[in-house]
Design an enzyme around this catalytic site. Structure first.
Site, PDB file in Angstrom:
ATOM      1  N   ARG A 115      -4.464  27.981  64.872  1.00  0.00           N
ATOM      2  CA  ARG A 115      -3.081  28.277  64.003  1.00  0.00           C
ATOM      3  C   ARG A 115      -3.141  27.101  62.998  1.00  0.00           C
ATOM      4  NH1 ARG A 115       3.099  28.380  64.767  1.00  0.00           N
ATOM      5  NH2 ARG A 115       2.958  30.762  65.520  1.00  0.00           N
ATOM      6  N   HIS A 142       0.010  36.792  60.455  1.00  0.00           N
ATOM      7  CA  HIS A 142       0.464  36.487  61.925  1.00  0.00           C
ATOM      8  C   HIS A 142       0.116  37.677  62.685  1.00  0.00           C
ATOM      9  CE1 HIS A 142       1.899  34.156  64.962  1.00  0.00           C
ATOM     10  NE2 HIS A 142       3.335  34.053  64.581  1.00  0.00           N
ATOM     11  N   GLN A 145       1.863  38.152  66.406  1.00  0.00           N
ATOM     12  CA  GLN A 145       3.535  38.368  66.255  1.00  0.00           C
ATOM     13  C   GLN A 145       3.558  39.916  66.057  1.00  0.00           C
ATOM     14  OE1 GLN A 145       6.162  36.095  66.288  1.00  0.00           O
ATOM     15  NE2 GLN A 145       6.888  38.054  66.481  1.00  0.00           N
ATOM     16  N   ASP A 237      12.634  36.791  58.994  1.00  0.00           N
ATOM     17  CA  ASP A 237      12.056  35.286  59.331  1.00  0.00           C
ATOM     18  C   ASP A 237      12.674  34.177  58.442  1.00  0.00           C
ATOM     19  OD1 ASP A 237      10.304  33.679  60.145  1.00  0.00           O
ATOM     20  OD2 ASP A 237       8.531  34.623  59.050  1.00  0.00           O
ATOM     21  N   CYS A 278      10.877  36.979  64.585  1.00  0.00           N
ATOM     22  CA  CYS A 278       9.751  36.217  65.064  1.00  0.00           C
ATOM     23  C   CYS A 278       9.821  34.913  65.929  1.00  0.00           C
ATOM     24  CB  CYS A 278       8.655  36.077  64.192  1.00  0.00           C
ATOM     25  SG  CYS A 278       9.206  34.995  62.692  1.00  0.00           S
ATOM     26  N   ARG A 306       5.380  38.492  73.121  1.00  0.00           N
ATOM     27  CA  ARG A 306       4.344  37.663  72.800  1.00  0.00           C
ATOM     28  C   ARG A 306       3.376  37.337  73.759  1.00  0.00           C
ATOM     29  NH1 ARG A 306       4.574  34.631  68.676  1.00  0.00           N
ATOM     30  NH2 ARG A 306       2.315  34.664  68.511  1.00  0.00           N
TER      31      ARG A 306
HETATM   32  N1  NVA Z   1       7.040  32.404  58.411  1.00  0.00           N
HETATM   33  C1  NVA Z   1       6.982  31.628  59.500  1.00  0.00           C
HETATM   34  C2  NVA Z   1       6.595  32.045  60.746  1.00  0.00           C
HETATM   35  C3  NVA Z   1       6.836  31.098  62.078  1.00  0.00           C
HETATM   36  C4  NVA Z   1       6.513  31.990  63.370  1.00  0.00           C
HETATM   37  C5  NVA Z   1       6.289  30.422  59.117  1.00  0.00           C
HETATM   38  O1  NVA Z   1       4.835  30.291  58.629  1.00  0.00           O
HETATM   39  O2  NVA Z   1       6.687  29.095  59.361  1.00  0.00           O
HETATM   40  N1   CP Z   2       6.839  33.362  66.470  1.00  0.00           N
HETATM   41  C1   CP Z   2       6.052  32.229  66.416  1.00  0.00           C
HETATM   42  O1   CP Z   2       4.895  32.499  66.083  1.00  0.00           O
HETATM   43  O2   CP Z   2       6.705  31.179  67.201  1.00  0.00           O
HETATM   44  P1   CP Z   2       6.081  29.767  67.233  1.00  0.00           P
HETATM   45  O3   CP Z   2       5.942  29.409  65.957  1.00  0.00           O
HETATM   46  O4   CP Z   2       6.971  28.974  67.843  1.00  0.00           O
HETATM   47  O5   CP Z   2       4.750  29.997  67.998  1.00  0.00           O
END
Ligand code: NVA
Ligand code: CP
Length: 322
Positions: A115, A142, A145, A237, A278, A306
Site C-alpha cells: 500500500r 484499489h 476494495q 469516498d 469503502c 474485505r
Molecule cells: N480514496 C481514499 C481511499 C481510502 C481507502 C484514499 O486514497 O485515501
Molecule cells: N477501505 C480501506 O482500504 O480502508 P483502510 O484504508 O482502513 O485500509
C-alpha cells in the site's frame, strides 16, 4: 477447487484479469465467507489451515485499518505468518532500490502486499520479487476494495450484471478508478457523478468504455445528480484522499453539493437502493450520518467482505487451490 491458472499471479489492477476470472474470485469469496460463518458457529470441526507454512510481507507507506487487518487476520487465522513492515521500518526506496527490496523479499516470503503512493512501486515489486504481489491501494487503484464492493452489491441484488452503481464525489480517485474497471469488465453499469474538474482520467475512460460496451454495460460521467435515478447503489469516498491533504479547502468547496444524504438516496426512486462506502468516512462531508448509519447502508458488510475477498485472492494466487 483447483485455481491453478491463478497460482503465482499478482493483482495490480483488474485490467489484467478477464471477467470469468473475476467471477471465480467472487464465487470463492462467497465460499470463504460461508466457511467463516460455519467456523464461528462451531459447525466446522476446525478452521482450515490453508496458509500453514506460508508468509506474506505487508508493506505500508500509507495508513490502513481495513486492508491491513483483512490481510493479517485472513492469513493468520489459517496458519500463515503475516509480517507488517511500514516504511519507518524498512529501506524500501530509501537506502535500497525497490528492485533490490523486491528481490530480497521474494527470497523470504510467499507473497507481498503493498500500500502506498505510486502504482509503479507495486509494478516493480511484482516484476522483481518472483512472488505474487497484491495492490492494497496506490494513488491510482484499489483493486481489492473493488472486489469487496461487487460482492456486497451481489449480496443485496444477486448477479451484478446489469445493475447500476453511481459513484458520487471525486471521480479521479483510486476507488472510483478501480470500480470503473471492475464494472466495465463484469458488465455492471457505472455512472460517475462529479464536478467536471474531478472527472475520471480520459485515458482510463478510453480503456474502459470499449470493455463496458463489450460486456453490455453503460459507463457514464456527468455532473448531474439527477443521474442517481434508478440506481441500485450509491457509492462515495472521502473528498480528500491520502496524500492530498493540502487540497482540503478546494475539495470541500468543489464537492459540497455532492454529499450523499437521505434526499439523494430518495432520488434513486427505489425503496431498495443501498449505500456503499469503502471507509474510512468523514460523516457530514461526503455522506450524512443518517445515511451511513441508516438502514440502506451496507458499508459495514462491505468492510467485513474485505477480509473474505482478500482471503480468496490469496488462496488463488499463493496456493492455486482452495
Ligand atoms: N480514496 C481514499 C481511499 C481510502 C481507502 C484514499 O486514497 O485515501
Ligand atoms: N477501505 C480501506 O482500504 O480502508 P483502510 O484504508 O482502513 O485500509
Amino acid at each position: 477447487m483447483t485455481l491453478e491458472p491463478f497460482r503465482g499471479r499478482s493483482l495490480i489492477t483488474w485490467l489484467d484479469y478477464e471477467a470469468p476470472e473475476i467471477r471465480v474470485l467472487l464465487d470463492l469469496s462467497k465460499q470463504v465467507k460461508e466457511e467463516s460463518r460455519a467456523a464461528a458457529r462451531g459447525t466446522a470441526a476446525m478452521r482450515p489451515q490453508r496458509f500453514a507454512g506460508k508468509t506474506i510481507a505487508l508493506l505500508f507507506e500509507k495508513r490502513s485499518t481495513r486492508t491491513r487487518c483483512a490481510f493479517e487476520t485472513a492469513f493468520g487465522e489459517e496458519g500463515g505468518h503475516p509480517v507488517f513492515l511500514s516504511t519507518q521500518d524498512i529501506q524500501l526506496g530509501a537506502k535500497e532500490s525497490i528492485e533490490d527490496t523486491a528481490r530480497v523479499l521474494g527470497r523470504m516470503f510467499s507473497a507481498i502486499q503493498f500500500r502506498g503512493f505510486k502504482q509503479s512501486t507495486v509494478e516493480t515489486l511484482a516484476r522483481y520479487s518472483g512472488v505474487p504481489v497484491f495492490n492494497g491501494l496506490t494513488d491510482s487503484y484499489h483493486p481489492t476494495q473493488a472486489l469487496a464492493d461487487i460482492m456486497t452489491l451481489e449480496e443485496s441484488f444477486g448477479d451484478s450484471r446489469g445493475k447500476r452503481i453511481c459513484f458520487v464525489g471525486d471521480g479521479r480517485n483510486n476507488v472510483a478508478r478501480s470500480l470503473m474497471v471492475i464494472c466495465a469488465k463484469l458488465g455492471v453499469n457505472f455512472t460517475v457523478i462529479c464536478p467536471p474538474s474531478l472527472a475520471p482520467d480520459p485515458a482510463l475512460l478510453a480503456l474502459c468504455l470499449p470493455l463496458a460496451r463489450a460486456a453490455g454495460a453503460a459507463l457514464e460521467v456527468t455532473p448531474d445528480l439527477a443521474a442517481v435515478a434508478g440506481a441500485e447503489a450509491l457509492y462515495t469516498d472521502v473528498w480528500v484522499s491520502m496524500g492530498e491533504e493540502a487540497l482540503r479547502e478546494e475539495r470541500v468547496a468543489l464537492l459540497r453539493a455532492y454529499q450523499v444524504n437521505e434526499a439523494l438516496m430518495e432520488r434513486t426512486g427505489r425503496a431498495d437502493s443501498i449505500f456503499l462506502h469503502c471507509l474510512p468516512a468523514v460523516k457530514g462531508e461526503e455522506v450524512s450520518a443518517a445515511v451511513i448509519d441508516g438502514p440502506r447502508s451496507r458499508a459495514w458488510d462491505e468492510a467485513e467482505n474485505r477480509k473474505h475477498t482478500i482471503k480468496a485472492i490469496m488462496l488463488a494466487a499463493i496456493n492455486g487451490e482452495a
